[in-house]
Design a protein around this motif. Sequence first.
Motif, PDB file in Angstrom:
ATOM      1  N   ASP A  58       0.812  -1.070   0.035  1.00  0.00           N
ATOM      2  CA  ASP A  58       0.050   0.114  -0.086  1.00  0.00           C
ATOM      3  C   ASP A  58       0.883   1.314  -0.037  1.00  0.00           C
ATOM      4  O   ASP A  58       1.793   1.202   0.652  1.00  0.00           O
ATOM      5  CB  ASP A  58      -0.877   0.055   1.432  1.00  0.00           C
ATOM      6  CG  ASP A  58      -1.947   1.011   1.204  1.00  0.00           C
ATOM      7  OD1 ASP A  58      -2.237   1.753   0.198  1.00  0.00           O
ATOM      8  OD2 ASP A  58      -2.290   1.353   2.292  1.00  0.00           O
ATOM      9  N   GLY A  59       0.715   2.067  -0.932  1.00  0.00           N
ATOM     10  CA  GLY A  59       1.179   3.500  -1.013  1.00  0.00           C
ATOM     11  C   GLY A  59       2.683   3.427  -1.873  1.00  0.00           C
ATOM     12  O   GLY A  59       3.130   4.427  -2.013  1.00  0.00           O
ATOM     13  N   GLU A  86      -4.576   8.285  -3.975  1.00  0.00           N
ATOM     14  CA  GLU A  86      -3.703   8.624  -2.643  1.00  0.00           C
ATOM     15  C   GLU A  86      -3.279  10.081  -2.664  1.00  0.00           C
ATOM     16  O   GLU A  86      -4.304  10.905  -2.540  1.00  0.00           O
ATOM     17  CB  GLU A  86      -2.376   7.817  -2.900  1.00  0.00           C
ATOM     18  CG  GLU A  86      -2.435   6.429  -3.046  1.00  0.00           C
ATOM     19  CD  GLU A  86      -1.629   5.426  -3.292  1.00  0.00           C
ATOM     20  OE1 GLU A  86      -1.140   4.624  -2.315  1.00  0.00           O
ATOM     21  OE2 GLU A  86      -1.283   5.317  -4.486  1.00  0.00           O
ATOM     22  N   GLU A 111      -5.548  12.445  -0.232  1.00  0.00           N
ATOM     23  CA  GLU A 111      -5.590  12.430   1.410  1.00  0.00           C
ATOM     24  C   GLU A 111      -4.521  13.543   1.689  1.00  0.00           C
ATOM     25  O   GLU A 111      -3.764  13.948   0.848  1.00  0.00           O
ATOM     26  CB  GLU A 111      -4.931  11.153   1.673  1.00  0.00           C
ATOM     27  CG  GLU A 111      -3.502  10.603   0.919  1.00  0.00           C
ATOM     28  CD  GLU A 111      -3.063   9.216   1.012  1.00  0.00           C
ATOM     29  OE1 GLU A 111      -2.069   8.887   1.275  1.00  0.00           O
ATOM     30  OE2 GLU A 111      -4.229   8.432   0.688  1.00  0.00           O
ATOM     31  N   SER A 113      -2.018  13.452   4.332  1.00  0.00           N
ATOM     32  CA  SER A 113      -0.961  13.093   4.842  1.00  0.00           C
ATOM     33  C   SER A 113       0.120  12.336   3.991  1.00  0.00           C
ATOM     34  O   SER A 113      -0.416  11.915   2.745  1.00  0.00           O
ATOM     35  CB  SER A 113      -1.021  12.176   5.918  1.00  0.00           C
ATOM     36  OG  SER A 113      -1.664  10.939   5.535  1.00  0.00           O
ATOM     37  N   ASP A 115       3.878   9.835   4.035  1.00  0.00           N
ATOM     38  CA  ASP A 115       4.823   9.142   4.828  1.00  0.00           C
ATOM     39  C   ASP A 115       4.248   9.010   6.068  1.00  0.00           C
ATOM     40  O   ASP A 115       5.227   9.402   7.177  1.00  0.00           O
ATOM     41  CB  ASP A 115       6.147   9.747   4.613  1.00  0.00           C
ATOM     42  CG  ASP A 115       6.660   9.652   3.059  1.00  0.00           C
ATOM     43  OD1 ASP A 115       6.275   8.588   2.588  1.00  0.00           O
ATOM     44  OD2 ASP A 115       7.148  10.721   2.661  1.00  0.00           O
ATOM     45  N   GLY A 116       3.161   9.278   6.463  1.00  0.00           N
ATOM     46  CA  GLY A 116       2.837   8.928   7.899  1.00  0.00           C
ATOM     47  C   GLY A 116       2.606  10.210   8.492  1.00  0.00           C
ATOM     48  O   GLY A 116       2.326  10.311   9.798  1.00  0.00           O
ATOM     49  N   VAL A 117       2.752  11.406   7.907  1.00  0.00           N
ATOM     50  CA  VAL A 117       2.824  12.875   8.564  1.00  0.00           C
ATOM     51  C   VAL A 117       1.742  13.663   7.910  1.00  0.00           C
ATOM     52  O   VAL A 117       1.633  13.774   6.607  1.00  0.00           O
ATOM     53  CB  VAL A 117       4.287  13.542   8.461  1.00  0.00           C
ATOM     54  CG1 VAL A 117       4.053  14.743   9.153  1.00  0.00           C
ATOM     55  CG2 VAL A 117       5.307  12.538   9.065  1.00  0.00           C
ATOM     56  N   ASP A 146      -6.883  13.088   7.491  1.00  0.00           N
ATOM     57  CA  ASP A 146      -6.305  11.880   8.199  1.00  0.00           C
ATOM     58  C   ASP A 146      -5.960  12.012   9.560  1.00  0.00           C
ATOM     59  O   ASP A 146      -5.031  11.314  10.243  1.00  0.00           O
ATOM     60  CB  ASP A 146      -4.892  11.506   7.280  1.00  0.00           C
ATOM     61  CG  ASP A 146      -4.974  10.905   5.925  1.00  0.00           C
ATOM     62  OD1 ASP A 146      -6.334  10.982   5.529  1.00  0.00           O
ATOM     63  OD2 ASP A 146      -3.774  10.800   5.351  1.00  0.00           O
ATOM     64  N   THR A 147      -6.574  13.082  10.247  1.00  0.00           N
ATOM     65  CA  THR A 147      -6.128  13.284  11.560  1.00  0.00           C
ATOM     66  C   THR A 147      -6.232  12.077  12.570  1.00  0.00           C
ATOM     67  O   THR A 147      -5.393  11.770  13.220  1.00  0.00           O
ATOM     68  CB  THR A 147      -6.988  14.379  12.190  1.00  0.00           C
ATOM     69  OG1 THR A 147      -8.247  14.059  11.976  1.00  0.00           O
ATOM     70  CG2 THR A 147      -6.573  15.737  11.683  1.00  0.00           C
ATOM     71  N   VAL A 149      -6.376   8.827  11.666  1.00  0.00           N
ATOM     72  CA  VAL A 149      -5.279   7.674  11.619  1.00  0.00           C
ATOM     73  C   VAL A 149      -4.073   8.183  11.952  1.00  0.00           C
ATOM     74  O   VAL A 149      -3.033   7.371  11.876  1.00  0.00           O
ATOM     75  CB  VAL A 149      -5.494   7.125  10.247  1.00  0.00           C
ATOM     76  CG1 VAL A 149      -6.717   6.403   9.918  1.00  0.00           C
ATOM     77  CG2 VAL A 149      -5.274   8.309   9.173  1.00  0.00           C
ATOM     78  N   ARG A 150      -3.654   9.416  11.960  1.00  0.00           N
ATOM     79  CA  ARG A 150      -2.278   9.954  12.650  1.00  0.00           C
ATOM     80  C   ARG A 150      -2.157  10.166  14.137  1.00  0.00           C
ATOM     81  O   ARG A 150      -1.258  10.981  14.288  1.00  0.00           O
ATOM     82  CB  ARG A 150      -1.996  11.098  11.753  1.00  0.00           C
ATOM     83  CG  ARG A 150      -1.894  10.841   9.909  1.00  0.00           C
ATOM     84  CD  ARG A 150      -1.054   9.705   9.548  1.00  0.00           C
ATOM     85  NE  ARG A 150      -1.058   9.342   8.203  1.00  0.00           N
ATOM     86  CZ  ARG A 150      -0.940   8.291   7.642  1.00  0.00           C
ATOM     87  NH1 ARG A 150      -0.603   7.106   8.587  1.00  0.00           N
ATOM     88  NH2 ARG A 150      -1.222   8.128   6.423  1.00  0.00           N
TER      89      ARG A 150
END
Length: 241
Positions: A58-59, A86, A111, A113, A115-117, A146-147, A149-150
Amino acid sequence: MVNKADVFGALHRNRLPGDPLVLPGPWDAASARVFAEAGFPALATPSAGVAAALGHEDGHTPADEMFAAVARIVRAVDVPVSADVEGGYGLAPKELVERLLEAGAVGCNLEDSADGVLKDPHQHAEWLAEVRAAAGDRLFLNARVDTFVRGVTDPERAIERAALYVAAGADCVYPIGAPAGVLPLLRSGIEGPLNVHALPGEGPSPAELGELGATRITFGPGLQQRATAALREIAAGLRTG
């Protein structure tokens, strides 16, 4: 000739509580045909499900492969198809819109975010406004927030981002990972359609999520994962049967 983008947008309007728009997520042409034949009026591809079908994490799906997969799905069915692309693969807004339209998509999921940020919401809103300007009324823009999930659990942070994205031209907001209990608060604080993620066969049903405020329901890669689990059981039976 019927404009599928107009049809798709209309499906989001005037939904009654308890009757959200349910959008299954096909990962290839065969699954798309199954969902269309089941009577669903539109579909929404999941990036993670498509990635798995193409053999990627994924990603990590190359843009060319993702757009080619979306095009195959669109060609397989007569109903409108929205595409999860994405973060836009680093494409300029004009090129991103052109690639989506070439693939036949009527909408897209974008989305906030990478790289997870979480991205800066104001900069992201500016980018969404550029996508909106390039697309005009040809694409239905679903802005993922994405708040949750982050790790940002305060619903007000999601509402703040949603307001910026709607002002930038987003047609729908998707606070992915939002707990069911905060949906009424999100519904009251967010203008326009609200996309909610559901787990197939688990948790609140689509109808129950609709009662809590969801306008539309998507499943991420959940349907692809359940199909893979079913295939795994079949494969095990072939070895032991």
